[in-house]
Design an enzyme around this catalytic site. Structure first.
Site, PDB file in Angstrom:
ATOM      1  N   GLN A   1     -46.101 -61.119 -46.650  1.00 42.14           N
ATOM      2  CA  GLN A   1     -45.226 -60.781 -45.527  1.00 42.14           C
ATOM      3  C   GLN A   1     -45.188 -61.890 -44.489  1.00 42.14           C
ATOM      4  O   GLN A   1     -44.153 -62.137 -43.867  1.00 42.14           O
ATOM      5  CB  GLN A   1     -45.666 -59.464 -44.890  1.00 42.14           C
ATOM      6  CG  GLN A   1     -45.500 -58.272 -45.794  1.00 42.14           C
ATOM      7  CD  GLN A   1     -44.118 -58.192 -46.414  1.00 42.14           C
ATOM      8  OE1 GLN A   1     -43.128 -57.982 -45.735  1.00 42.14           O
ATOM      9  NE2 GLN A   1     -44.043 -58.380 -47.727  1.00 42.14           N
TER      10      GLN A   1
ATOM     11  N   HIS B   1     -42.362 -64.529 -44.632  1.00 41.86           N
ATOM     12  CA  HIS B   1     -40.976 -64.215 -44.282  1.00 41.86           C
ATOM     13  C   HIS B   1     -40.518 -65.042 -43.090  1.00 41.86           C
ATOM     14  O   HIS B   1     -39.466 -65.671 -43.119  1.00 41.86           O
ATOM     15  CB  HIS B   1     -40.815 -62.730 -43.969  1.00 41.86           C
ATOM     16  CG  HIS B   1     -40.570 -61.894 -45.177  1.00 41.86           C
ATOM     17  ND1 HIS B   1     -39.428 -61.992 -45.932  1.00 41.86           N
ATOM     18  CD2 HIS B   1     -41.319 -60.925 -45.764  1.00 41.86           C
ATOM     19  CE1 HIS B   1     -39.482 -61.130 -46.941  1.00 41.86           C
ATOM     20  NE2 HIS B   1     -40.614 -60.470 -46.858  1.00 41.86           N
TER      21      HIS B   1
ATOM     22  N   GLU C   1     -44.601 -51.014 -41.268  1.00 39.97           N
ATOM     23  CA  GLU C   1     -43.522 -51.012 -42.266  1.00 39.97           C
ATOM     24  C   GLU C   1     -44.115 -50.808 -43.659  1.00 39.97           C
ATOM     25  O   GLU C   1     -43.690 -49.938 -44.416  1.00 39.97           O
ATOM     26  CB  GLU C   1     -42.768 -52.333 -42.196  1.00 39.97           C
ATOM     27  CG  GLU C   1     -41.658 -52.474 -43.229  1.00 39.97           C
ATOM     28  CD  GLU C   1     -41.040 -53.864 -43.236  1.00 39.97           C
ATOM     29  OE1 GLU C   1     -39.940 -54.016 -43.804  1.00 39.97           O
ATOM     30  OE2 GLU C   1     -41.657 -54.808 -42.695  1.00 39.97           O
ATOM     31  N   HIS C   2     -45.098 -51.629 -44.024  1.00 37.62           N
ATOM     32  CA  HIS C   2     -45.788 -51.523 -45.310  1.00 37.62           C
ATOM     33  C   HIS C   2     -47.271 -51.256 -45.055  1.00 37.62           C
ATOM     34  O   HIS C   2     -47.897 -51.952 -44.253  1.00 37.62           O
ATOM     35  CB  HIS C   2     -45.682 -52.831 -46.109  1.00 37.62           C
ATOM     36  CG  HIS C   2     -44.284 -53.338 -46.285  1.00 37.62           C
ATOM     37  ND1 HIS C   2     -43.759 -54.357 -45.514  1.00 37.62           N
ATOM     38  CD2 HIS C   2     -43.311 -52.970 -47.146  1.00 37.62           C
ATOM     39  CE1 HIS C   2     -42.511 -54.604 -45.898  1.00 37.62           C
ATOM     40  NE2 HIS C   2     -42.215 -53.773 -46.881  1.00 37.62           N
TER      41      HIS C   2
ATOM     42  N   ASP D   1     -41.025 -54.528 -52.971  1.00 36.32           N
ATOM     43  CA  ASP D   1     -39.897 -55.348 -52.528  1.00 36.32           C
ATOM     44  C   ASP D   1     -38.843 -55.504 -53.616  1.00 36.32           C
ATOM     45  O   ASP D   1     -37.658 -55.666 -53.310  1.00 36.32           O
ATOM     46  CB  ASP D   1     -40.378 -56.743 -52.111  1.00 36.32           C
ATOM     47  CG  ASP D   1     -40.932 -56.764 -50.700  1.00 36.32           C
ATOM     48  OD1 ASP D   1     -40.699 -55.801 -49.948  1.00 36.32           O
ATOM     49  OD2 ASP D   1     -41.605 -57.747 -50.341  1.00 36.32           O
TER      50      ASP D   1
ATOM     51  N   HIS E   1     -15.307 -18.230 -24.448  1.00 34.72           N
ATOM     52  CA  HIS E   1     -16.217 -18.133 -25.596  1.00 34.72           C
ATOM     53  C   HIS E   1     -16.505 -16.668 -25.906  1.00 34.72           C
ATOM     54  O   HIS E   1     -16.452 -16.227 -27.057  1.00 34.72           O
ATOM     55  CB  HIS E   1     -17.538 -18.856 -25.295  1.00 34.72           C
ATOM     56  CG  HIS E   1     -17.499 -20.336 -25.493  1.00 34.72           C
ATOM     57  ND1 HIS E   1     -16.748 -21.180 -24.722  1.00 34.72           N
ATOM     58  CD2 HIS E   1     -18.150 -21.131 -26.393  1.00 34.72           C
ATOM     59  CE1 HIS E   1     -16.926 -22.422 -25.111  1.00 34.72           C
ATOM     60  NE2 HIS E   1     -17.763 -22.423 -26.138  1.00 34.72           N
TER      61      HIS E   1
END
Length: 440
Positions: A262, A265, A330-331, A364, A423
């Site tokens: 990661q 990235h 996230e992971h 992934d 109503h």
């Protein structure tokens, strides 16, 4: 020597240090926001003409019409046919697994009938048209095509429009082949905020969509924020994240490489290890130092680990799980014995990888679940992209004559309590006869 932070949960000030580590200011750069606002307004006003101008300026592609920027279907199929066999097989295997997983998510309409004949239910319908943004040029991700297009197709989206920038005409065969495998309906060689604008507002050539999904740079992310409400969006994703919980019995080289996966990235990505075993943390640190020099993207990995990474010693795995829920990554890798027991303690994570052999990288590309995941602690309230993101739910209400009397009385009382006479009368008309209504 790499300077990665070492923290301990027993240290005074640990919680403050953890919050500082997790802090990520996702504020829009004012210049980016101003530029994007202008581009979107121009696309909305001038359509194809503006789209061509921005494509010439930013992607250095000079064509006479937007139609020339569309890839014909036969070209996509030809690209797929000429791929090396190993690449095509890998794409097709990954697509098959992603499709099989997402077919389990497909929601169905349902209804039930009450004793008095009143029917209540929910109707599920797919979106008419969805737009898929895929990064292009040197940063090309065929996996993004699979993860975004397949759930849309499984949901039954009527038409899928893909946009991918091709700076100086540079295309990526794997991306185009993935579009062919996923049966994307139309593919345009456009990108940036101008592509988001074209999808959101529509032009003479690019059809307007109902929802835009897919990752992009700061301009794309800002544009997605700006058009939300005109169209739906999946999410505005932040930098990639991985959190590894390890009991100390996994090969430290594996864990170091998982953190790298990661960190490579970009410099803002975050990679964190939690372990109760101090000696194991030392072994991972040594592995990081040794393996970093072999990485083609070592400069990016180094910057990521030094700025936002950490190796954290915790009291035990219970505390590790509590900290993981606070981080909401996230992971999340549970590289421990009996991960199926520890996963019960996890409440907040985009994707959870159980056991020593389950590397995040498999998720992934080809495990099956979607890799579009909530970042920046939004896993506290968000979910992975899925088929449900391309389906809408409409409530079904069919009230019987008997039900109208029972429910009407309830509605009438509540409506009068809110001071909404129309109503109340609308409900009352269904169960009061004309004489009663006149008397009232």
């Amino acid at each position: 020597m790499i300077q990665i932070k070492r923290l301990s949960s027993i240290d005074t000030g640990f919680h403050m240090a953890l919050e500082k580590l997790l802090a990520f200011e996702d504020a829009n750069d004012a210049a980016v926001d101003t530029t994007v606002t202008g581009i979107l307004a121009d696309i909305k006003k001038r359509g194809d003409e503006a789209l061509l101008e921005y494509t010439r300026r930013f992607d250095r592609l000079d064509v006479a019409s937007v139609a020339e920027l569309e890839f014909p279907q036969n070209q996509l199929k030809q690209v797929l046919q000429r791929l090396p066999a190993d690449q095509r097989n890998a794409l097709e295997q990954a697509a098959g697994r992603v499709r099989a997983y997402h077919e389990k998510q497909l929601a169905q309409s349902w209804s039930y009938t009450e004793p008095d004949g009143t029917l209540l239910g929910q109707k599920i319908t797919p979106l008419n048209r969805a737009g898929l943004y895929v990064p292009g040029g040197k940063a090309s991700y065929p996996s993004s095509v699979l993860m975004n297009a397949i759930p849309a197709k499984v949901a039954g989206v009527g038409e899928l429009i893909m946009v991918v920038p091709t700076p100086c005409g540079e295309t990526n065969d794997l991306v185009l082949a993935a579009a062919a495998i996923c049966e994307v309906d139309r593919v345009f060689a456009i990108g940036g905020a101008q592509a988001i604008g074209a999808l959101a507002y529509g032009t003479s050539t690019v059809p307007r969509v109902d929802k835009i999904v897919g990752p992009g740079n700061a301009y794309v992310a800002t544009a997605k924020r700006r058009v939300f409400g005109v169209v739906g969006i999946d999410m505005v994703a932040g930098p990639s994240e991985i959190l590894v919980i390890c009991d100390g019995n996994t090969d430290p080289d594996w864990i170091a490489m998982d953190l790298f996966s990661q960190a490579e990235h970009d410099e803002l990505a975050q990679a964190i290890l939690l372990s109760p075993d101090a000696a194991f943390i030392d072994a991972v640190a040594a592995s990081i130092e040794r393996q970093l020099e072999t990485m083609p993207r070592k400069a990016v990995i180094r910057a990521s680990l030094e700025d936002r990474g950490a190796l954290i010693q915790v009291r035990d795995l219970d505390e590790a799980c509590a900290i993981a829920n606070r981080i909401a990554p996230e992971h999340l890798e549970l590289s421990v014995e009996r991960p199926e027991e520890w996963v019960e303690k996890i409440r907040h994570a985009g994707a959870i990888f159980l056991g020593r052999y389950t590397s995040e990288a498999l998720g992934d590309y080809c495990a099956g679940p979607n890799h579009v995941l909530p970042t920046s602690r939004t896993a506290r309230f968000s979910s992975p992209l899925g088929v449900y993101d391309f389906q809408k739910r409409s409530s079904l209400i069919q009230v019987s004559e008997q039900g109208a009397a029972k429910l009407g009385a309830v509605a009438s009382i509540l409506a009068h309590g809110e001071g909404l006479q129309a109503h109340a009368m609308s409900a009352e008309y269904r169960f009061m006869n004309r004489t009663d209504r006149q008397d009232s």
